[in-house]
Write a protein that holds these residues in place. Structure first.
Motif, PDB file in Angstrom:
ATOM      1  N   LEU A 136     -10.589  14.220 -39.531  1.00  0.00           N
ATOM      2  CA  LEU A 136     -10.033  12.848 -39.798  1.00  0.00           C
ATOM      3  C   LEU A 136      -9.303  12.331 -38.768  1.00  0.00           C
ATOM      4  O   LEU A 136      -8.510  13.075 -38.059  1.00  0.00           O
ATOM      5  N   GLU A 166      -7.500   8.963 -37.556  1.00  0.00           N
ATOM      6  CA  GLU A 166      -6.681   7.741 -37.801  1.00  0.00           C
ATOM      7  C   GLU A 166      -6.581   6.797 -36.641  1.00  0.00           C
ATOM      8  O   GLU A 166      -6.469   7.351 -35.431  1.00  0.00           O
ATOM      9  N   CYS A 217      -9.540   5.394 -40.769  1.00  0.00           N
ATOM     10  CA  CYS A 217      -9.700   6.852 -40.791  1.00  0.00           C
ATOM     11  C   CYS A 217     -11.100   7.088 -40.844  1.00  0.00           C
ATOM     12  O   CYS A 217     -11.920   6.954 -41.854  1.00  0.00           O
ATOM     13  N   ALA A 264     -13.968   9.800 -40.778  1.00  0.00           N
ATOM     14  CA  ALA A 264     -14.324  11.246 -41.370  1.00  0.00           C
ATOM     15  C   ALA A 264     -15.669  11.890 -40.813  1.00  0.00           C
ATOM     16  O   ALA A 264     -16.546  11.183 -40.837  1.00  0.00           O
ATOM     17  N   MET A 276     -10.410   9.691 -50.776  1.00  0.00           N
ATOM     18  CA  MET A 276      -9.701   9.800 -49.477  1.00  0.00           C
ATOM     19  C   MET A 276      -8.384   9.074 -49.730  1.00  0.00           C
ATOM     20  O   MET A 276      -8.604   7.800 -50.512  1.00  0.00           O
ATOM     21  N   THR A 302     -15.885   5.999 -43.102  1.00  0.00           N
ATOM     22  CA  THR A 302     -14.619   5.197 -42.721  1.00  0.00           C
ATOM     23  C   THR A 302     -13.901   4.596 -43.859  1.00  0.00           C
ATOM     24  O   THR A 302     -14.551   3.924 -44.558  1.00  0.00           O
ATOM     25  N   CYS A 338      -4.021  10.004 -43.135  1.00  0.00           N
ATOM     26  CA  CYS A 338      -5.431   9.872 -44.330  1.00  0.00           C
ATOM     27  C   CYS A 338      -5.589  11.257 -44.571  1.00  0.00           C
ATOM     28  O   CYS A 338      -5.323  12.437 -43.941  1.00  0.00           O
ATOM     29  N   GLY A 367      -5.455  14.043 -41.309  1.00  0.00           N
ATOM     30  CA  GLY A 367      -5.550  13.665 -40.143  1.00  0.00           C
ATOM     31  C   GLY A 367      -3.903  13.627 -39.567  1.00  0.00           C
ATOM     32  O   GLY A 367      -3.175  14.246 -39.956  1.00  0.00           O
TER      33      GLY A 367
END
Length: 123
Positions: free
Chosen positions: A4, A6, A22, A24, A34, A78, A96, A114
């Motif tokens: 993750l 950010e 964020c 992923a 999330m 995202t 996140c 993250g």
């Protein structure tokens, strides 16, 4: 391996706006939720908002409801957090997180996090 990343934090004056992102990667997230959490100095990490990858369910803490909006772009894996009418008390590191969780407001329910992005709101 789930990652993750950010971005979007920064310094803004009270009343201003920021949008956090964020991104992923690492697996399919269709059954996941999330969340965004934040942690101010000397305080515990607190829930901000969450969204499920499938469907449109969103969740907000009372402190940000009506000012923050969480959204997602499935094609980009995202999630975004649009933050409007920012207040000095919104100052924190924002994280996140993702997990297959029913307890979307509970940090312990999330599996991956993250690195965090700093948001500072000046008065």
């Amino acid at each position: 391996q789930v990652q993750l990343v950010e971005s979007g934090g920064g310094l803004v004056q009270a009343g201003g706006s920021l949008r956090l992102s964020c991104a992923a990667s690492g697996r399919s997230f269709s059954t996941y939720a999330m969340g965004w959490f934040r942690q101010a100095p000397g305080k515990e990490r607190e829930f901000v908002a969450a969204i499920r990858w499938s469907g449109t369910s969103t969740y907000y803490s009372n402190s940000v409801k009506g000012r923050f909006t969480i959204s997602k772009e499935n094609a980009k894996n995202t999630v975004y957090l649009q933050m409007n009418s920012l207040k000095p008390e919104d100052t924190a590191v924002y994280y996140c997180a993702i997990g297959t969780t029913a307890g979307v407001s509970v940090a312990g329910s999330y599996d991956y996090w993250g690195q965090g992005t700093q948001v500072t709101v000046s008065s």
